[in-house]
Design a protein around this motif. Structure first.
Motif, PDB file in Angstrom:
ATOM      1  N   VAL A   4     -23.194  -2.560  17.608  1.00  0.00           N
ATOM      2  CA  VAL A   4     -22.611  -1.477  16.837  1.00  0.00           C
ATOM      3  C   VAL A   4     -21.079  -1.768  16.011  1.00  0.00           C
ATOM      4  N   ASP A   5     -21.006  -1.893  14.820  1.00  0.00           N
ATOM      5  CA  ASP A   5     -19.598  -2.036  14.442  1.00  0.00           C
ATOM      6  C   ASP A   5     -18.746  -1.205  14.697  1.00  0.00           C
ATOM      7  N   GLN A   6     -17.512  -1.794  14.749  1.00  0.00           N
ATOM      8  CA  GLN A   6     -16.283  -0.989  14.790  1.00  0.00           C
ATOM      9  C   GLN A   6     -15.974  -0.369  13.387  1.00  0.00           C
ATOM     10  N   PRO A   7     -15.320   0.801  13.203  1.00  0.00           N
ATOM     11  CA  PRO A   7     -14.660   1.626  14.225  1.00  0.00           C
ATOM     12  C   PRO A   7     -15.605   2.643  15.042  1.00  0.00           C
ATOM     13  N   ALA A   8     -17.121   2.674  14.780  1.00  0.00           N
ATOM     14  CA  ALA A   8     -17.954   3.660  15.258  1.00  0.00           C
ATOM     15  C   ALA A   8     -17.863   3.178  16.654  1.00  0.00           C
ATOM     16  N   ALA A   9     -18.062   1.972  17.100  1.00  0.00           N
ATOM     17  CA  ALA A   9     -18.442   1.382  18.440  1.00  0.00           C
ATOM     18  C   ALA A   9     -17.290   2.093  19.501  1.00  0.00           C
ATOM     19  N   ALA A  10     -15.958   2.255  18.978  1.00  0.00           N
ATOM     20  CA  ALA A  10     -14.885   2.667  19.957  1.00  0.00           C
ATOM     21  C   ALA A  10     -15.132   4.158  20.176  1.00  0.00           C
ATOM     22  N   PHE A  11     -16.098   4.805  19.604  1.00  0.00           N
ATOM     23  CA  PHE A  11     -16.310   6.440  20.220  1.00  0.00           C
ATOM     24  C   PHE A  11     -17.528   6.446  20.934  1.00  0.00           C
ATOM     25  N   LEU A  12     -18.088   5.365  21.292  1.00  0.00           N
ATOM     26  CA  LEU A  12     -19.007   5.120  22.380  1.00  0.00           C
ATOM     27  C   LEU A  12     -18.633   4.637  23.806  1.00  0.00           C
ATOM     28  N   MET A  13     -17.300   4.238  23.564  1.00  0.00           N
ATOM     29  CA  MET A  13     -16.717   3.447  24.731  1.00  0.00           C
ATOM     30  C   MET A  13     -16.138   4.431  25.857  1.00  0.00           C
ATOM     31  N   ASN A  14     -16.977   5.218  26.352  1.00  0.00           N
ATOM     32  CA  ASN A  14     -16.828   6.418  27.421  1.00  0.00           C
ATOM     33  C   ASN A  14     -18.019   6.485  28.092  1.00  0.00           C
ATOM     34  N   PRO A  15     -17.964   7.384  29.494  1.00  0.00           N
ATOM     35  CA  PRO A  15     -19.052   7.517  30.066  1.00  0.00           C
ATOM     36  C   PRO A  15     -20.310   8.152  29.422  1.00  0.00           C
ATOM     37  N   ASP A  16     -20.102   9.154  28.616  1.00  0.00           N
ATOM     38  CA  ASP A  16     -21.014   9.680  27.931  1.00  0.00           C
ATOM     39  C   ASP A  16     -21.667   8.742  26.719  1.00  0.00           C
ATOM     40  N   GLY A  17     -20.979   8.089  25.753  1.00  0.00           N
ATOM     41  CA  GLY A  17     -21.302   7.275  25.088  1.00  0.00           C
ATOM     42  C   GLY A  17     -21.984   6.063  25.581  1.00  0.00           C
ATOM     43  N   MET A  18     -21.826   5.680  26.664  1.00  0.00           N
ATOM     44  CA  MET A  18     -22.408   4.441  27.333  1.00  0.00           C
ATOM     45  C   MET A  18     -23.567   4.813  28.186  1.00  0.00           C
ATOM     46  N   ARG A  19     -23.945   6.355  28.158  1.00  0.00           N
ATOM     47  CA  ARG A  19     -24.759   6.906  29.197  1.00  0.00           C
ATOM     48  C   ARG A  19     -26.302   5.881  29.040  1.00  0.00           C
ATOM     49  N   GLU A  20     -26.839   5.483  27.956  1.00  0.00           N
ATOM     50  CA  GLU A  20     -27.812   4.618  27.770  1.00  0.00           C
ATOM     51  C   GLU A  20     -27.740   3.252  27.729  1.00  0.00           C
ATOM     52  N   PHE A  21     -26.656   2.717  28.524  1.00  0.00           N
ATOM     53  CA  PHE A  21     -26.572   1.351  28.167  1.00  0.00           C
ATOM     54  C   PHE A  21     -25.627   0.794  29.599  1.00  0.00           C
ATOM     55  N   ASP A  22     -26.046  -0.183  29.786  1.00  0.00           N
ATOM     56  CA  ASP A  22     -25.595  -0.843  31.468  1.00  0.00           C
ATOM     57  C   ASP A  22     -24.423  -1.742  31.182  1.00  0.00           C
TER      58      ASP A  22
END
Length: 263
Positions: A41-59
Motif C-alpha cells: 500500500v502506497d503512502q500516504p494511504a498506508a498511514a491511515f491503516l497504521m492503527n488497530p482498526d486498519g491493521m485488523r486483517e494483517f498480522d
C-alpha cells in the motif's frame, strides 16, 4: 528466547513510497516465503491503516516507506510534513496492541517532525541538520553500491539459519543509531566516517556527491537490530536499497525471519 514457527500463515501490510525503488523487484523479496502474503500500500494511504482498526486483517506491518518528506517543495527541500491528524495516537495504539513491525532501509528517515518515531525505530536518518534527543545533529550520510561484509549476531531467532558472515553490495547510512536501546543483530564492515559518505543535505540541494564543509562525526556500524515497543516486537534492517539486496538469499532469510519473529 522463543523460536520461529515456519508453519504459521502471516499477512503483511507493506507500506511503500517516498523513496525510488523497483516495485516488482522488491515484491520478489516476499516470494518463496511459504505462508507469508504481502499487500503493498502506497503512502500516504498506508498511514491511515497504521492503527488497530486498519491493521485488523494483517498480522505484521512492514515499513519500506519514507513518509513526512516532500522532495517537490520549491524551497529548502525536502520540506518536513507532519503526520496526519490521529496518526501518532493510532500508531502508538497499534504498538500497544502487540502488532509486530519490520522496518527496512530508508524507513529510518520517516516522519522527521515526530521525534518519538525515531525512538520507536531505534534511530534516525536526517535529511537536514536538526535536533534529536536534545542535541543538534548534522544531516546524515549515504554511500551508493558499497561492498560490505556483514557479521551476524548468533543465537537470536531473527538470525537463525544465517552464516556468521555474508557479503552484499548495498547503500549504507551514516545515521543516528540508538545502540544502547536495541538488541544488536547485524554489523557492517563499511567505514562509517565522513570520508566514506556523502551529505544528504548537499544531495537534495543538487550536489549529489558532495561532503564540502560536512564534518559529520564517525557513526555506528550496527545495521540491524531488534527491540520491543509497547507490546510489539520491532526489527530494523538497514540494508535493502535495491536488486542486489532483493535477490540475496541471506537478505531474504533475514527479512523472513524478522517477519516471523515479530508476529
Amino acid at each position: 528466547m522463543p523460536t520461529i514457527d515456519y508453519r504459521a500463515d502471516i499477512r503483511c501490510l507493506v507500506a511503500v513510497r517516498g523513496h525510488p525503488f523497483g516495485r516488482d523487484a522488491f515484491a520478489s523479496v516476499f516470494e518463496g516465503m511459504a505462508g507469508i502474503s504481502a499487500t503493498m500500500v502506497d503512502q500516504p494511504a498506508a498511514a491511515f491503516l497504521m492503527n488497530p482498526d486498519g491493521m485488523r486483517e494483517f498480522d505484521v506491518l512492514v515499513l519500506y516507506d519514507m513518509p513526512g518528506l516532500d522532495f517537490a517543495a520549491p524551497d529548502n527541500p525536502p520540506a518536513y510534513v507532519a503526520p496526519p491528524a490521529g496518526f501518532e495516537a493510532g500508531f502508538e495504539a497499534l504498538l500497544d496492541s502487540g502488532k509486530g513491525v519490520v522496518a527496512l532501509h530508508h524507513a529510518l528517515a520517516g516522519w522527521p517532525t515526530w521525534e518519538r518515531y525515531a525512538e520507536i525505530l531505534g534511530g534516525r536518518f536526517l535529511y537536514r541538520p536538526g535536533m534529536l534527543r536534545g542535541e543538534h545533529r548534522l544531516d546524515s550520510g549515504f554511500a551508493h553500491d558499497v561492498a560490505q561484509q556483514f557479521t551476524v549476531a548468533q543465537g537470536h531467532p531473527v538470525t537463525a539459519g544465517l552464516p556468521e558472515c555474508f557479503t552484499l553490495t548495498d547503500e549504507p547510512y551514516l545515521a543516528e543509531v540508538f545502540g544502547d536501546d536495541v538488541t544488536p543483530l547485524l554489523w557492517s564492515d563499511a567505514r562509517f566516517d565522513k570520508d566514506h559518505f556523502w551529505s544528504a543535505t548537499h544531495a537534495v540541494e543538487g550536489r549529489m556527491y558532495c561532503r564540502d564543509g560536512w564534518d559529520h562525526p564517525p557513526g555506528s556500524n550496527l545495521v540491524g537490530w531488534a527491540r520491543t515497543v509497547g507490546r510489539s516486537r520491532l526489527v530494523y534492517i538497514q540494508p535493502g536499497d535495491g536488486p542486489g539486496a532483493y535477490g540475496n538469499l541471506h537478505y531474504r532469510r533475514l527479512v523472513e525471519n524478522a517477519i516471523r519473529w515479530v508476529r
